[in-house]
Design an enzyme around this catalytic site. Structure first.
Site, PDB file in Angstrom:
ATOM      1  N   ASP A 198     -28.341 -34.700 -27.058  1.00 17.83           N
ATOM      2  CA  ASP A 198     -28.405 -36.104 -27.952  1.00 17.83           C
ATOM      3  C   ASP A 198     -27.494 -35.968 -29.061  1.00 17.83           C
ATOM      4  OD1 ASP A 198     -29.772 -34.252 -29.503  1.00 17.83           O
ATOM      5  OD2 ASP A 198     -31.689 -35.159 -29.723  1.00 17.83           O
ATOM      6  N   ASP A 232     -31.332 -33.562 -22.283  1.00 15.99           N
ATOM      7  CA  ASP A 232     -32.024 -33.413 -23.586  1.00 15.99           C
ATOM      8  C   ASP A 232     -32.848 -34.561 -23.839  1.00 15.99           C
ATOM      9  OD1 ASP A 232     -32.052 -31.974 -26.009  1.00 15.99           O
ATOM     10  OD2 ASP A 232     -30.115 -32.685 -26.736  1.00 15.99           O
ATOM     11  N   GLU A 257     -30.709 -22.327 -33.087  1.00 18.62           N
ATOM     12  CA  GLU A 257     -29.594 -23.183 -34.019  1.00 18.62           C
ATOM     13  C   GLU A 257     -29.777 -22.948 -35.545  1.00 18.62           C
ATOM     14  OE1 GLU A 257     -28.952 -27.420 -33.033  1.00 18.62           O
ATOM     15  OE2 GLU A 257     -27.717 -27.463 -34.837  1.00 18.62           O
TER      16      GLU A 257
HETATM   17  O1  KIV Z   1     -27.714 -32.071 -29.020  1.00 17.97           O
HETATM   18  C1  KIV Z   1     -26.967 -31.059 -28.926  1.00 17.97           C
HETATM   19  O2  KIV Z   1     -25.826 -31.372 -28.552  1.00 17.97           O
HETATM   20  C2  KIV Z   1     -27.429 -29.993 -28.992  1.00 17.97           C
HETATM   21  C3  KIV Z   1     -26.729 -28.627 -29.109  1.00 17.97           C
HETATM   22  C4  KIV Z   1     -25.998 -28.765 -30.083  1.00 17.97           C
HETATM   23  C5  KIV Z   1     -27.334 -27.534 -28.840  1.00 17.97           C
HETATM   24  O3  KIV Z   1     -28.619 -29.791 -29.117  1.00 17.97           O
END
Ligand code: KIV
Length: 266
Positions: A45, A84, A183
């Site tokens: 996301d 995501d 993270e």
């Molecule tokens: O949205 C994203 O790209 C992420 C990664 C950085 C883990 O959640």
């Protein structure tokens, strides 16, 4: 090379081999990252910021996430494609979570989904896994929680905060997640979580002790400079390269150099 599966993630952890992941958001970069052959390609996301130009990841919708995941799925054959779950696609109810996770599988060609949060989303993770959809969890700095966290801040810095993250990771593993993104947390804490789990940890700003690493494609390539976290390493300056190419093209048109006979039909 057969496509990476959740068993592949487990095997690599057991063998002590590092997992490699990257984000992608469209077909062209999907082809490029597939040629490299990562274990996983996350349609993150983060596209809200690096593709859509928004200030944070909160506004991106399910339909937009599905659209970009479809573009990437069309290109990627070797890696696991992970969709995501965007903000408010899983927080309201377990039913919402399962239905939206299933949309990534049915409508966008992903093989797994990623979901942000700790113990509070264990019921959602359990239900999605029960629906036969592989789940990658995500704890530590979870960008969908920036307003609660007060910004993009390193998490787990106190003993109590670290203990909560260790507990969250264990609960998410027990709920059936096949891997977990860690993270922006101290490296020692991420190493401790990694050692305590049998599923693979994927670090981003969590030190070298994780089972694998992920970075945002536009950060790796030097394409996005509005916000560059400390944990990013730039491996190229594609913004500079792109600027040079486009300036040269513009100048050649203005000076009558392009198109030449080589690019013209007789
Ligand atoms: O949205 C994203 O790209 C992420 C990664 C950085 C883990 O959640």
């Amino acid at each position: 090379m057969p496509r990476a599966t959740i068993q592949h993630f487990r095997d690599k952890k057991q063998k002590g081999q590092k997992l490699t992941l990257i984000t992608a958001y469209d077909y062209t970069f999907g082809r490029i990252v597939d040629e490299v052959g990562f274990d996983g390609v996350l349609v993150g996301d983060s596209l809200a910021m690096v593709v859509q130009g928004l200030d944070n990841t909160l506004p991106v919708t399910m339909d937009e996430m599905l659209y970009h995941t479809r573009l990437v799925s069309r290109a990627v054959e070797k890696s696991m494609v992970i969709g995501d779950m965007p903000f408010m696609s899983y927080q309201v109810s377990v039913e919402d979570a399962v239905r939206n996770a299933a949309r990534f599988i049915k409508e966008s060609g992903a093989q797994a989904i990623k979901i942000e949060g700790g113990s509070e989303i264990v019921p959602q993770v359990r239900a999605i896994v029960r629906a036969e959809i592989p789940v990658m969890a995500h704890i530590g700095l979870t960008p969908q929680a920036i307003y609660r966290m007060g910004g993009y801040k390193v998490q787990g810095k106190t003993e109590e905060a670290g203990r909560i993250l260790i507990d969250d990771a264990k609960r998410l593993e027990d709920a059936g997640a096949f891997s977990i993104v860690l993270e922006a947390m101290p490296g020692a804490l991420a190493s401790q979580i990694t050692a305590s789990l049998s599923i693979a940890t994927i670090g981003i700003g969590a030190g070298a002790g994780c089972d694998g690493q992920i970075l945002v494609l536009h950060d790796v390539l030097g394409l996005f400079e509005r916000f560059v976290p400390k944990f990013v390493k730039r491996y190229a300056n594609l913004k500079g390269e792109t600027l040079n190419a486009l300036k040269q093209y513009k100048e050649e048109v203005e000076q009558g150099i392009f198109p030449s006979t080589k690019e013209s039909f007789s």
